[in-house]
Write a protein that holds these residues in place. Structure first.
Motif, PDB file in Angstrom:
ATOM      1  N   GLU A  74       0.829  -1.204   0.000  1.00 49.39           N
ATOM      2  CA  GLU A  74       0.000   0.000   0.000  1.00 49.39           C
ATOM      3  C   GLU A  74       0.865   1.257   0.000  1.00 49.39           C
ATOM      4  O   GLU A  74       1.772   1.388   0.814  1.00 49.39           O
ATOM      5  CB  GLU A  74      -0.949   0.023   1.205  1.00 49.39           C
ATOM      6  N   GLU A  75       0.549   2.162  -0.924  1.00 44.94           N
ATOM      7  CA  GLU A  75       1.266   3.432  -0.987  1.00 44.94           C
ATOM      8  C   GLU A  75       0.596   4.427  -0.038  1.00 44.94           C
ATOM      9  O   GLU A  75      -0.601   4.701  -0.167  1.00 44.94           O
ATOM     10  CB  GLU A  75       1.246   4.003  -2.408  1.00 44.94           C
ATOM     11  N   PRO A  76       1.327   4.955   0.932  1.00 46.23           N
ATOM     12  CA  PRO A  76       0.708   5.958   1.821  1.00 46.23           C
ATOM     13  C   PRO A  76       0.473   7.259   1.058  1.00 46.23           C
ATOM     14  O   PRO A  76       1.150   7.540   0.062  1.00 46.23           O
ATOM     15  CB  PRO A  76       1.774   6.159   2.910  1.00 46.23           C
ATOM     16  N   PRO A  77      -0.489   8.064   1.501  1.00 43.62           N
ATOM     17  CA  PRO A  77      -0.686   9.376   0.850  1.00 43.62           C
ATOM     18  C   PRO A  77       0.509  10.286   1.103  1.00 43.62           C
ATOM     19  O   PRO A  77       1.233  10.129   2.093  1.00 43.62           O
ATOM     20  CB  PRO A  77      -1.945   9.917   1.538  1.00 43.62           C
ATOM     21  N   LYS A  78       0.726  11.228   0.195  1.00 42.99           N
ATOM     22  CA  LYS A  78       1.798  12.205   0.405  1.00 42.99           C
ATOM     23  C   LYS A  78       1.495  13.014   1.674  1.00 42.99           C
ATOM     24  O   LYS A  78       0.330  13.192   2.037  1.00 42.99           O
ATOM     25  CB  LYS A  78       1.904  13.137  -0.806  1.00 42.99           C
ATOM     26  N   PRO A  79       2.523  13.529   2.348  1.00 43.64           N
ATOM     27  CA  PRO A  79       2.270  14.320   3.576  1.00 43.64           C
ATOM     28  C   PRO A  79       1.301  15.473   3.370  1.00 43.64           C
ATOM     29  O   PRO A  79       0.448  15.736   4.213  1.00 43.64           O
ATOM     30  CB  PRO A  79       3.675  14.826   3.955  1.00 43.64           C
ATOM     31  N   SER A  80       1.407  16.175   2.231  1.00 39.57           N
ATOM     32  CA  SER A  80       0.517  17.316   2.002  1.00 39.57           C
ATOM     33  C   SER A  80      -0.933  16.865   1.876  1.00 39.57           C
ATOM     34  O   SER A  80      -1.854  17.596   2.242  1.00 39.57           O
ATOM     35  CB  SER A  80       0.945  18.074   0.744  1.00 39.57           C
ATOM     36  N   THR A  81      -1.144  15.656   1.333  1.00 36.76           N
ATOM     37  CA  THR A  81      -2.507  15.113   1.224  1.00 36.76           C
ATOM     38  C   THR A  81      -3.014  14.676   2.592  1.00 36.76           C
ATOM     39  O   THR A  81      -4.166  14.911   2.953  1.00 36.76           O
ATOM     40  CB  THR A  81      -2.529  13.931   0.255  1.00 36.76           C
ATOM     41  N   ARG A  82      -2.114  14.072   3.383  1.00 38.84           N
ATOM     42  CA  ARG A  82      -2.513  13.545   4.688  1.00 38.84           C
ATOM     43  C   ARG A  82      -2.965  14.657   5.622  1.00 38.84           C
ATOM     44  O   ARG A  82      -3.954  14.515   6.346  1.00 38.84           O
ATOM     45  CB  ARG A  82      -1.339  12.784   5.307  1.00 38.84           C
ATOM     46  N   VAL A  83      -2.238  15.786   5.649  1.00 37.46           N
ATOM     47  CA  VAL A  83      -2.594  16.851   6.604  1.00 37.46           C
ATOM     48  C   VAL A  83      -3.915  17.516   6.248  1.00 37.46           C
ATOM     49  O   VAL A  83      -4.489  18.208   7.078  1.00 37.46           O
ATOM     50  CB  VAL A  83      -1.496  17.931   6.702  1.00 37.46           C
ATOM     51  N   SER A  84      -4.380  17.308   5.021  1.00 39.83           N
ATOM     52  CA  SER A  84      -5.642  17.923   4.620  1.00 39.83           C
ATOM     53  C   SER A  84      -6.840  17.041   4.941  1.00 39.83           C
ATOM     54  O   SER A  84      -7.972  17.424   4.693  1.00 39.83           O
ATOM     55  CB  SER A  84      -5.626  18.222   3.119  1.00 39.83           C
ATOM     56  N   SER A  85      -6.588  15.841   5.497  1.00 40.60           N
ATOM     57  CA  SER A  85      -7.682  14.882   5.651  1.00 40.60           C
ATOM     58  C   SER A  85      -7.807  14.331   7.059  1.00 40.60           C
ATOM     59  O   SER A  85      -8.487  13.334   7.268  1.00 40.60           O
ATOM     60  CB  SER A  85      -7.479  13.716   4.672  1.00 40.60           C
ATOM     61  N   LEU A  86      -7.168  14.975   8.035  1.00 40.50           N
ATOM     62  CA  LEU A  86      -7.174  14.429   9.392  1.00 40.50           C
ATOM     63  C   LEU A  86      -8.186  15.102  10.309  1.00 40.50           C
ATOM     64  O   LEU A  86      -8.244  14.788  11.485  1.00 40.50           O
ATOM     65  CB  LEU A  86      -5.778  14.555  10.011  1.00 40.50           C
ATOM     66  N   GLY A  87      -8.944  16.094   9.792  1.00 43.26           N
ATOM     67  CA  GLY A  87      -9.927  16.782  10.625  1.00 43.26           C
ATOM     68  C   GLY A  87      -9.269  17.549  11.756  1.00 43.26           C
ATOM     69  O   GLY A  87      -8.366  18.344  11.546  1.00 43.26           O
ATOM     70  N   ASP A  88      -9.707  17.279  13.002  1.00 45.43           N
ATOM     71  CA  ASP A  88      -9.151  17.997  14.155  1.00 45.43           C
ATOM     72  C   ASP A  88      -7.665  17.759  14.299  1.00 45.43           C
ATOM     73  O   ASP A  88      -6.910  18.639  14.715  1.00 45.43           O
ATOM     74  CB  ASP A  88      -9.875  17.569  15.440  1.00 45.43           C
ATOM     75  N   ALA A  89      -7.220  16.557  13.965  1.00 39.65           N
ATOM     76  CA  ALA A  89      -5.789  16.259  14.055  1.00 39.65           C
ATOM     77  C   ALA A  89      -4.998  17.134  13.095  1.00 39.65           C
ATOM     78  O   ALA A  89      -3.891  17.583  13.404  1.00 39.65           O
ATOM     79  CB  ALA A  89      -5.541  14.780  13.763  1.00 39.65           C
ATOM     80  N   SER A  90      -5.556  17.390  11.906  1.00 33.50           N
ATOM     81  CA  SER A  90      -4.891  18.285  10.948  1.00 33.50           C
ATOM     82  C   SER A  90      -4.777  19.683  11.523  1.00 33.50           C
ATOM     83  O   SER A  90      -3.739  20.341  11.411  1.00 33.50           O
ATOM     84  CB  SER A  90      -5.684  18.338   9.629  1.00 33.50           C
ATOM     85  N   ARG A  91      -5.853  20.141  12.131  1.00 36.03           N
ATOM     86  CA  ARG A  91      -5.843  21.485  12.703  1.00 36.03           C
ATOM     87  C   ARG A  91      -4.810  21.585  13.827  1.00 36.03           C
ATOM     88  O   ARG A  91      -4.079  22.570  13.952  1.00 36.03           O
ATOM     89  CB  ARG A  91      -7.241  21.835  13.214  1.00 36.03           C
ATOM     90  N   THR A  92      -4.711  20.527  14.645  1.00 35.31           N
ATOM     91  CA  THR A  92      -3.729  20.515  15.727  1.00 35.31           C
ATOM     92  C   THR A  92      -2.312  20.514  15.178  1.00 35.31           C
ATOM     93  O   THR A  92      -1.439  21.251  15.647  1.00 35.31           O
ATOM     94  CB  THR A  92      -3.946  19.280  16.617  1.00 35.31           C
ATOM     95  N   ALA A  93      -2.080  19.675  14.153  1.00 36.98           N
ATOM     96  CA  ALA A  93      -0.745  19.615  13.548  1.00 36.98           C
ATOM     97  C   ALA A  93      -0.351  20.969  12.978  1.00 36.98           C
ATOM     98  O   ALA A  93       0.784  21.430  13.145  1.00 36.98           O
ATOM     99  CB  ALA A  93      -0.712  18.547  12.456  1.00 36.98           C
TER     100      ALA A  93
END
Length: 647
Positions: A74-93
């Motif tokens: 499985e290919e993980p999403p790129k970091p820029s894609t991941r931070v846009s899809s974590l909801g509250d966790a994205s906002r915290t990061a």
């Protein structure tokens, strides 16, 4: 040697989230330094995105074989894609990195994405050869050099997919025979892709042409200036991107903002107006990009002193963003800050305060209080509070905005320079002169380095530094600083722009100190005419200009005329703020000085009592020789005691 330990065949040793695909094979083959590179890539991913590439809970709850399969395939999403899809966790990061989600994704997109993904390649032969190679690419990124990492080619990705899904691909080929009707849709997609590729090609050609203008070889040794490059850019954007109106609008807005930020206001207007027209024609009236154009054009109108049109554009941007992005979007808050600034500038304090407070409420509700976007509101809010003599409330707003901007942009950014200058002004106007001088000097250094020696950003720190030198009787250096500030203001803004008021008033005072009484009065009368022209007869800037004229009368010993002018200024202040407001304190103090010198002690004491009622208190009263005739008077001694207690 006999003491060397080997991983036993088939033994699972390691942390799954950081384990390379070859370790997950459990064969012991191909496990070398590049496995360490993979694990370092996972660590770097987590540092940048705030989360590992594979969710720990999701990975560990899978079966043993499924866990191994995911790590291997499985290919993980790129970091820029991941931070846009974590909801509250994205906002915290994002908050931990002192930015917002969109800003963090923009930072990661591109080189950082590909550095991480190259380190974490499933195919070990495509990874960095060693940790030092990974570190070297990180260094290249930090130095803004081309990085070795690059996105894998389509052929490579297709080859990987086929190897991973041989059976599925074979079945897919059989099914494809029954889907010939899809060829039409595919053809349309190809046409679209070709159109997008052609657009990208056209844009790259335009940009390449602009940067060619900076090549000394291409210019036969004559390097084009920034503004010449922008002029050339407008020509190329207009002529070569006519069939791509939205791309054309984006580039025109960028060039227009660059012109405006360079102080080239007349050149900024055509591209900014054209960008707005293109977006309205192609996107309709309600679209975030239309809001962006309204804001860009609004700032141009603000700086050219068309405050009515500026306010209309900012308010339109608020409405557009609310409908396009929702009422609690940061863009709504930012444009409300701009609306508040123009309202304050034109003396509509109630509307300004309402806009500022709603803006800050939105930023608090969306956890963006720690984002530098808050400066768009806190800076003009602080300026308004300073005009109302509420320096105690203004100072923390400026200090917080400065800290946020330095953390995001670095110590030499123009925004930082502006905040440093305004904080210096806050200290200067509260007579903390030793603290204000280094701030003005730093602001001048920042702006000269960032935007050049003739930019309007220099007007405030040059003027205030000149006022400090005048106070210290360094009249020659004060004159040089104020003359330079006035020359910049007249050249960049025109001969009757409101910004000139802030230079003309202290310059007039300096001329009077030099003995040029007529020239001094002419300067101050010019400032008054500009203020009345732009703001009408009842405005704080008019009151200040009248007070400066009254102060010249005081210096000339014409106390009756000085009192008349200060009385008119006080009427304006009370009409703007109401009777007894803190902003009237210094006016009443100066009137008390005039009255004491004119031999009217009772009236002087009455004026001082009124100043105290406004909340005024300053140590100057203890040293002011204007009150020598009152010293020993019990009432005056009581006033001194009151001031001492307040201080």
């Amino acid at each position: 040697t006999e003491r060397t330990l080997f991983t036993e065949l088939g033994q699972w040793i390691g942390t799954p989230e950081y384990m390379s695909p070859e370790q997950a094979e459990l064969t012991g083959l191909d496990v070398d330094t590049r496995s360490d590179v993979y694990s370092l890539g996972v660590v770097l991913y987590e540092l940048l995105a705030g989360t590992p590439p594979f969710d720990s809970k999701h990975l560990r709850t899978a079966g043993f074989d499924e866990m191994r399969r995911r790590i291997r395939e499985e290919e993980p999403p790129k970091p820029s894609t991941r931070v846009s899809s974590l909801g509250d966790a994205s906002r915290t990061a994002a908050k931990r990195r002192r930015t917002d989600i969109q800003g963090l994704a923009r930072t990661l997109r591109g080189d950082l994405d590909w550095i991480v993904m190259k380190a974490m390649e499933k195919d070990r032969t495509r990874r960095y050869g060693s940790p030092s190679d990974l570190a070297a690419d990180g260094g290249r990124y930090l130095r803004h050099e081309p990085v070795a990492a690059s996105p894998p080619s389509t052929i490579y990705r297709l080859h990987k997919f086929v190897r991973r899904h041989r059976a599925g691909v074979a079945a897919g080929l059989l099914v494809a025979a029954a889907l010939l009707a899809g060829v039409v849709g595919t053809a349309m997609g190809v046409v679209k892709a070709r159109s997008e590729a052609e657009t990208a090609h056209q844009v790259s050609e335009v940009l390449a042409g602009l940067f060619t203008d900076l090549d000394p070889g291409a210019q036969m040794g004559q390097i084009s200036s920034t503004t010449a490059m922008l002029d050339r850019g407008v020509e190329r954007i207009t002529s070569e991107l006519a069939e791509q109106p939205l791309v054309q609008a984006r580039l025109l807005e960028t060039v227009g903002n660059a012109y405006r930020n360079l102080g080239r206001f007349e050149e900024a207007r055509p591209p900014l107006e054209q960008a707005l027209q293109l977006r309205e024609a192609n996107l309709g009236a309600i679209h975030a990009a239309v809001g962006d154009s309204c804001v860009s054009l609004g700032w141009l109108e603000y700086w050219t002193a068309d405050y009515e049109r500026a306010r209309a554009l900012f308010e339109r941007a608020v409405t557009v963003y609310e409908q396009a992005l929702g009422p609690d979007h940061w863009a709504v808050a930012s444009s409300l800050g701009a609306t508040g600034e123009v309202c304050w500038r034109t003396g509509v304090y109630s509307d300004a305060r309402a806009a500022f407070e709603r803006s800050l409420a939105i930023l608090r509700a969306t956890s963006m209080e720690d984002d530098p976007v808050v400066v768009n509101t806190t800076l003009p809010y602080a300026l308004m509070l300073m005009s109302m003599a509420d320096y105690e409330a203004a100072q923390p707003l400026l200090e917080r905005g400065l800290a946020l901007s330095e953390a995001r942009f670095g110590p030499d950014h123009p925004t930082v320079g502006t905040l440093v200058a305004v904080l210096g002004r806050c200290f200067h106007e509260t007579l903390r002169l030793d603290q204000s001088r280094p701030l003005f000097e730093r602001a001048i250094e920042i702006h000269e380095r960032a935007v050049g020696p003739d930019h309007p950003n220099l007007i405030l720190p040059l003027t205030k530094l000149g006022m400090l030198d005048r106070r210290e009787r360094k009249l020659e250096s004060a004159g040089a600083l104020l003359e330079r500030a006035l020359a910049i203001a007249e050249r960049a803004l025109g001969p009757d722009h409101p910004e000139l008021i802030y230079v003309l008033e202290p310059y007039g005072h300096l001329l009077h100190k030099r003995g040029d009484v007529e020239d001094a009065r002419a300067m101050l009368e010019r400032a008054l005419r500009i203020a009345e022209k732009h703001f009408g007869p009842v405005h704080l800037e008019v009151a200040r200009a009248v007070e400066m004229l009254g102060f010249q009368s005081y210096l000339a010993g014409e106390y009756d005329e000085g009192l008349r002018q200060y009385g008119r200024a006080l009427e304006i202040r009370e009409e703007v703020f109401g009777a007894g407001h803190a902003a009237s304190g210094w006016n009443l103090y100066d009137q008390a000085c005039f009255l004491a010198l004119a031999g009217e002690p009772a009236a002087a004491l009455a004026a001082l009592h009124r100043a105290l009622e406004c909340g005024w208190a300053n140590h100057r009263i203890f040293e002011d020789d204007d009150f020598d005739s009152l010293r020993g008077n019990p009432d005056f001694d009581a006033i001194l005691a009151e001031v001492r207690e307040r201080l």
